[in-house]
Write an enzyme that holds these catalytic residues in place. Structure first.
Site, PDB file in Angstrom:
ATOM      1  N   LEU A 169       0.669  -1.139  -0.029  1.00 57.95           N
ATOM      2  CA  LEU A 169      -0.036   0.099   0.028  1.00 57.95           C
ATOM      3  C   LEU A 169       0.759   1.217  -0.107  1.00 57.95           C
ATOM      4  O   LEU A 169       0.534   2.367  -0.707  1.00 57.95           O
ATOM      5  CB  LEU A 169      -0.927   0.120   1.445  1.00 57.95           C
ATOM      6  N   ALA A 171       5.429   2.450   0.756  1.00 58.62           N
ATOM      7  CA  ALA A 171       6.687   2.025   0.787  1.00 58.62           C
ATOM      8  C   ALA A 171       7.562   3.066   1.398  1.00 58.62           C
ATOM      9  O   ALA A 171       7.359   4.311   0.625  1.00 58.62           O
ATOM     10  CB  ALA A 171       7.310   1.359  -0.479  1.00 58.62           C
ATOM     11  N   GLN A 176       7.715  -0.753   4.735  1.00 55.93           N
ATOM     12  CA  GLN A 176       6.726  -0.690   3.936  1.00 55.93           C
ATOM     13  C   GLN A 176       5.096  -1.535   4.295  1.00 55.93           C
ATOM     14  O   GLN A 176       5.385  -2.541   5.386  1.00 55.93           O
ATOM     15  CB  GLN A 176       6.830  -1.451   2.387  1.00 55.93           C
ATOM     16  N   LYS A 191       3.046  -4.141   8.726  1.00 55.06           N
ATOM     17  CA  LYS A 191       3.932  -3.242   8.388  1.00 55.06           C
ATOM     18  C   LYS A 191       5.272  -4.107   8.640  1.00 55.06           C
ATOM     19  O   LYS A 191       5.493  -4.781   9.495  1.00 55.06           O
ATOM     20  CB  LYS A 191       4.097  -2.128   9.525  1.00 55.06           C
ATOM     21  N   ASP A 328       4.691  13.019  13.841  1.00 52.09           N
ATOM     22  CA  ASP A 328       4.955  13.172  12.532  1.00 52.09           C
ATOM     23  C   ASP A 328       3.772  13.472  11.704  1.00 52.09           C
ATOM     24  O   ASP A 328       3.444  12.602  10.851  1.00 52.09           O
ATOM     25  CB  ASP A 328       5.857  12.140  11.877  1.00 52.09           C
TER      26      ASP A 328
END
Length: 545
Positions: A169, A171, A176, A191, A328
């Site tokens: 989905l 990377a 990824q 993941k 983030d």
């Protein structure tokens, strides 16, 4: 995954902001993968100084590869663009550094991705250039992914998964993400860490730590995040990302913090109770609107202004009162569910404040809302932005913070650039730096600023600031006064005159929409773009906001 009408919500939603009807139920005390993680965090923190200490001899082979790619790029910039000065020089080196990062691989791409989400922290030319790194990472081939998963599971994939999509989905530099289905038919997301990334990160950190001191003062994009400080900050953020158990714990802690604050406008995907290891993280699959899909959200009846408002309040409350926040935020790490709630993804970078730093950040925000400059300077010093030995009044004096702010749109181009150059030089001269927690906090504020521009450009910023401050005063006022040692007579209330002054507008200005703020910023940008290098022009005598 919303619950069916009449179906009770999953019991774990009482203590975490998870989806109403989850594929499994979280028991924080029954998660075997969570045991011992406090010790893991302590060991990683203790190892950081050694990772970022400049070595006499760096990893020679990796250094040679780095120099082979970076040397010609920096040399060409020096010969062709450096002397042009201004934004053209910064744009030139930004472009060359981005190409170097792509050639050097995952570690440098990760550094670029952090810079790419640093609007307002790093130079805009550098941020714009590194945004190309976000979605251009070549994925690992399926056999490599399959081998990592098999090693982490300790058994063939078919024992656990009914299927795993071979095309990821997404990377990224460290890992990824693949869509998958468990044997019982539950849709999940997996993941998977790149197999060699841990060793490469440690090699690259050693090279970066060795190179950084040699770059000080030699490239125009360092600003306050000077190369050695940037390496330290990068090391702090990336080492924890190499252990997905820590990320899964971040997910739980943020979800529980939001629940404790009764911030139900957010959803955190549940990590799987057993399928979490250092290099593999299986989590609940959620779907929704991309954060920039304003038309789609509004067509579905979602109040985009409410989405932004909840984002601002939730982020600030988590950071100020619990010392934890998603570190983030950017458009790829969240989306809006059909219910209007915001789903948060990718908790590899999570801000965690010590109690002392949480109180310093609280004091900084309260001081900013009250236009209390000494309180803000003291708070920044306590956060590590200034050396502890510096006196508050000394910082105020050398930076001219006690002088009235000036509208930057009223300055000439030479005055504006000369003032900024003087400010940066002065900050570096007193040893200012950008600590990790403050960088993540400011970076998220800049994302929320951009979110307002996208989702609610006509939002009245003054009205929102005042409303949020009054909400915090009503909800947390006693707590704030007790924790900051304020007397009842000093009860927290926003100083709108000071806030307006910080935006560079007159106190009589009744409102300022984000659209109007962007127009003012565009005026300032044009002044930079329309001028050449500074040749010693005049410097204004008042500070700019």
């Amino acid at each position: 995954m919303a619950s069916e009408p009449g179906v009770p919500a999953s019991p774990d939603t009482e203590f975490g902001t998870f989806s109403d009807a989850g594929p499994w139920t979280i028991d924080p005390n029954g998660l075997t993968w969570r045991r011992g993680l406090a010790g893991v965090r302590r060991r990683l923190a203790a190892a950081l100084p050694q990772l970022t200490e400049p070595r006499t001899v760096p990893p020679v082979r990796r250094l040679a590869t780095t120099v082979r790619h970076a040397g010609p790029a920096l040399g060409l910039w020096y010969l062709r663009e450096r002397r042009r000065g201004g934004t053209e020089s910064i744009a030139g080196i930004s472009r060359r550094l981005r190409v170097v990062a792509e050639r050097l691989g995952p570690t440098y791409i990760k550094l670029g991705q952090i810079i790419a989400s640093g609007d307002g922290v790093f130079p805009p030319e550098l941020v714009a250039e590194f945004k190309w790194c976000r979605d251009q990472v070549t994925p690992e081939p399926w056999p490599v992914v399959e081998q990592v998963l098999t090693e982490e599971l300790g058994c063939p994939l078919a024992t656990v998964f009914a299927s795993v999509e071979r095309t990821p989905l997404a990377a990224a530099s460290i890992a990824q993400v693949h869509a998958a289905t468990l044997r019982d038919g539950t849709p999940v997301v997996v993941k998977v860490q790149r197999p060699s990334v841990s060793a490469r990160v440690h090699q690259d950190l050693a090279v970066m730590a060795w190179l950084a001191p040699h770059l000080v003062g030699r490239i125009p994009v360092a600003a306050l995040a000077n190369p050695p400080a940037l390496v330290e900050l990068f090391a702090e953020t990336i080492v924890e990302e190499l252990d997905f158990r820590l990320e899964a714990e971040n997910m739980l802690d943020v979800a529980m913090t939001f629940a404790a604050l009764d911030q139900r406008a957010f959803v955190v995907p549940r990590p799987h109770p057993t399928l979490v290891t250092r290099r593999m993280l299986v989590m609940e699959r959620l779907d929704g609107f991309h954060f920039g899909d304003v038309e789609g959200m509004q067509a579905a009846g979602i109040d985009t202004e409410a989405v932004v408002r909840a984002g601002m309040i939730g982020f600030l409350e988590g950071a100020l009162f619990y010392g934890i926040f998603h570190g983030d935020l950017h458009g790829g790490n969240l989306f809006v569910l059909p219910s209007g709630k915001t789903a948060l993804l990718d908790f590899g970078i999570t801000g965690r404040l010590t109690e002392a730093k949480r109180l310093a950040l609280l004091a900084l925000v309260v001081g900013a809302s009250n236009a209390d400059i000494p309180a803000q300077v003291a708070a920044l010093r306590d956060l590590g932005a200034f050396p502890a030995k510096l006196g508050v009044q000394h910082v105020i004096d050398v930076l001219g913070l006690d002088r009235p702010p000036v509208d930057p749109t009223a300055l000439t181009a030479d005055e504006l650039v000369a003032e900024m150059q003087h400010s940066i030089k002065t900050l570096l001269g007193i040893g200012a730096r950008l600590p990790k927690e403050l960088m993540l906090f400011v970076k998220n504020l800049m994302f929320l600023d951009g979110a307002i521009a996208t989702l609610a450009p006509d939002l009245d910023l003054f009205a929102e600031v005042e409303a949020i401050a009054l909400l915090f005063a009503a909800k947390h006022g006693e707590r704030i006064m007790a924790q900051l040692g304020l007397e009842p007579a000093e009860a927290w209330a926003p100083d709108m005159t000071g806030i307006k002054s910080g935006f560079g507008v007159d106190a009589s200005t009744e409102g300022l929409t984000h659209r109007e703020l962007q127009a003012r910023r565009a005026q300032v940008r044009e002044k930079f773009q329309d001028r050449g290098p500074v040749r010693g022009g005049p410097r204004p005598r008042r500070r700019t906001p």
